[in-house]
Enzyme design. Structure first.
Site, PDB file in Angstrom:
ATOM      1  N   GLY A 119       0.699  -1.297  -0.136  1.00 47.25           N
ATOM      2  CA  GLY A 119      -0.123  -0.070   0.220  1.00 47.25           C
ATOM      3  C   GLY A 119       1.016   1.222   0.107  1.00 47.25           C
ATOM      4  O   GLY A 119       1.726   1.391   0.952  1.00 47.25           O
TER       5      GLY A 119
ATOM      6  N   GLU B 162       0.529   4.486   0.958  1.00 43.47           N
ATOM      7  CA  GLU B 162       0.520   5.487   1.916  1.00 43.47           C
ATOM      8  C   GLU B 162       1.259   4.513   3.184  1.00 43.47           C
ATOM      9  O   GLU B 162       1.938   5.219   4.044  1.00 43.47           O
ATOM     10  CB  GLU B 162      -0.821   5.782   2.276  1.00 43.47           C
ATOM     11  CG  GLU B 162      -1.522   6.630   1.090  1.00 43.47           C
ATOM     12  CD  GLU B 162      -2.279   5.633   0.206  1.00 43.47           C
ATOM     13  OE1 GLU B 162      -2.632   6.246  -0.650  1.00 43.47           O
ATOM     14  OE2 GLU B 162      -2.274   4.308   0.333  1.00 43.47           O
TER      15      GLU B 162
ATOM     16  N   ARG C 211      -3.420   6.474 -10.560  1.00 46.79           N
ATOM     17  CA  ARG C 211      -3.710   5.044 -10.804  1.00 46.79           C
ATOM     18  C   ARG C 211      -5.289   5.086 -11.706  1.00 46.79           C
ATOM     19  O   ARG C 211      -6.272   5.142 -11.238  1.00 46.79           O
ATOM     20  CB  ARG C 211      -4.343   4.358  -9.629  1.00 46.79           C
ATOM     21  CG  ARG C 211      -3.298   4.250  -8.512  1.00 46.79           C
ATOM     22  CD  ARG C 211      -2.313   3.152  -9.057  1.00 46.79           C
ATOM     23  NE  ARG C 211      -1.588   2.652  -7.930  1.00 46.79           N
ATOM     24  CZ  ARG C 211      -0.194   3.039  -7.595  1.00 46.79           C
ATOM     25  NH1 ARG C 211       0.109   4.322  -8.266  1.00 46.79           N
ATOM     26  NH2 ARG C 211       0.397   2.807  -6.698  1.00 46.79           N
TER      27      ARG C 211
ATOM     28  N   GLY D 252      12.969  10.389 -13.233  1.00 51.83           N
ATOM     29  CA  GLY D 252      13.694   9.169 -13.509  1.00 51.83           C
ATOM     30  C   GLY D 252      15.117   9.070 -13.335  1.00 51.83           C
ATOM     31  O   GLY D 252      15.758   9.264 -12.273  1.00 51.83           O
TER      32      GLY D 252
ATOM     33  N   GLY E  19       7.632   0.699  -5.241  1.00 51.85           N
ATOM     34  CA  GLY E  19       8.070   1.554  -3.998  1.00 51.85           C
ATOM     35  C   GLY E  19       9.125   2.568  -4.161  1.00 51.85           C
ATOM     36  O   GLY E  19       9.182   3.120  -3.207  1.00 51.85           O
TER      37      GLY E  19
ATOM     38  N   ASP F  90       7.635   5.871  -3.324  1.00 52.72           N
ATOM     39  CA  ASP F  90       7.176   5.870  -1.779  1.00 52.72           C
ATOM     40  C   ASP F  90       8.501   6.233  -1.087  1.00 52.72           C
ATOM     41  O   ASP F  90       8.541   6.973  -0.101  1.00 52.72           O
ATOM     42  CB  ASP F  90       6.492   4.692  -1.330  1.00 52.72           C
ATOM     43  CG  ASP F  90       5.239   4.666  -2.154  1.00 52.72           C
ATOM     44  OD1 ASP F  90       4.504   5.656  -2.595  1.00 52.72           O
ATOM     45  OD2 ASP F  90       4.868   3.086  -2.103  1.00 52.72           O
TER      46      ASP F  90
END
Length: 312
Positions: free
Chosen positions: A37, A39, A172, A232, A261, A264
């Protein structure tokens, strides 16, 4: 008495089954169980760096939901804002294993999940007021209209109190009815944030601009204080409302194992450094560094460092 928190974030966690061998998912017989997830990845990374983090969500009253709660406890993430839902299940996903640095295949089983029923009823004024920073993501915004409303309510509350907000678009498209709705709803949240962290392609979709500076100016002109655009292999480019700007080069990685990930991890680096009073240049450099660690191991959050590992 509610303890003071550094950060609160809102989102969905799913149990994730990661293939232990490469190949088509339909042929794989063995998987490793993890939690996933966007978050929650950010909450995990911030908690490992020693910040007091609260994660707000809903999980089903099932084995997957209990697994998520166990993972929160293991990472030291406050779960006071998590509701155990007797009506709806915890979502899960299945992820392929790749060994060539490409994006893995991920199949989601989240429709009608407990987290998709998040709403403003999950907003506890006392709990949210205990934190000094709010981190939001476009993933939670896409779960449902009621989930988006919760994020909007929380952002309005934090902004009214003069507290800082970060926003990662984390697009998304498949979860939205249309691209137009996605752009409108996510930009509405972004305009309330202090720090916006889009990827270059995401920024182009959301703003219509094709350059990092064009994307940054779009948000800065609408009240955002700093925009950091992930570009990137070239690293990240940033610009502030005070016209401070620059590029921070990426950290070279010889062996990319799992790209999921990375964004994140980047958010973890930027948010943690800014909350510590670091400069934006230093924050982006930490974001690049943690993002590079995240892609060198399999799993969404397994590569996120502790404070000691970051110091090393």
């Amino acid at each position: 008495m509610q303890k003071r928190l550094d950060v609160i974030t809102i989102g969905e966690a799913m149990t994730m089954f990661v293939a232990t061998e490469t190949g088509d998912l339909s042929h794989v017989e063995r998987f490793i169980k993890r939690v996933a997830g966007a978050e929650l990845n950010v909450a995990t990374g911030l908690a490992r760096l020693g910040l007091n983090v609260g994660w707000v969500s809903r999980v089903g009253n099932d084995s997957f939901g209990q697994y998520v709660l166990d993972c929160l406890k293991k990472e030291g993430i406050d779960s006071t804002g998590v509701t155990l839902d007797d009506r709806y299940p915890t979502g899960f996903q299945v992820k392929s294993k790749v060994d060539n640095g490409t994006d893995p295949i991920v199949e989601y089983f989240r429709k009608g999940s407990a987290a998709s029923h998040l709403s403003t009823e999950d907003f506890s004024p006392g709990y949210f007021s205990s934190a000094r920073h709010l981190h939001l993501s476009g993933v939670a915004a896409a779960l449902s209209a009621s989930s988006w409303a919760l994020l909007d309510h929380a952002a309005t509350n934090f902004k009214a109190q003069g507290k800082s907000i970060s926003f990662d678009p984390n697009l998304r498209p498949v979860l939205w009815k249309s691209e137009a709705e996605m752009v409108e709803k996510l930009n509405h949240l972004a305009f309330k944030a202090d720090w916006v962290l889009p990827g270059l392609k995401e920024g182009t979709i959301l703003t219509g601009e094709t350059t990092p500076e064009g994307i940054a100016d779009f948000y800065l002109e609408r009240g955002v204080k700093a925009v950091i655009v992930k570009i990137g292999a070239d690293g990240a480019w940033f610009k502030t409302s005070a016209s401070e700007q620059g590029t921070v080069p990426a950290v070279h990685v010889d062996n990319v194992v799992d790209t999921v990930g990375a964004g994140d991890g980047f958010a973890v680096g930027v948010i943690s450094a800014l909350l510590e009073g670091k400069t934006l240049q230093q924050a982006v450099a930490r974001g690049n560094h943690i993002g590079s660690l995240a892609i060198q191991v399999q799993g969404d959050s397994e590569g996120l460092p502790t404070r000691n590992q970051l110091s090393e």
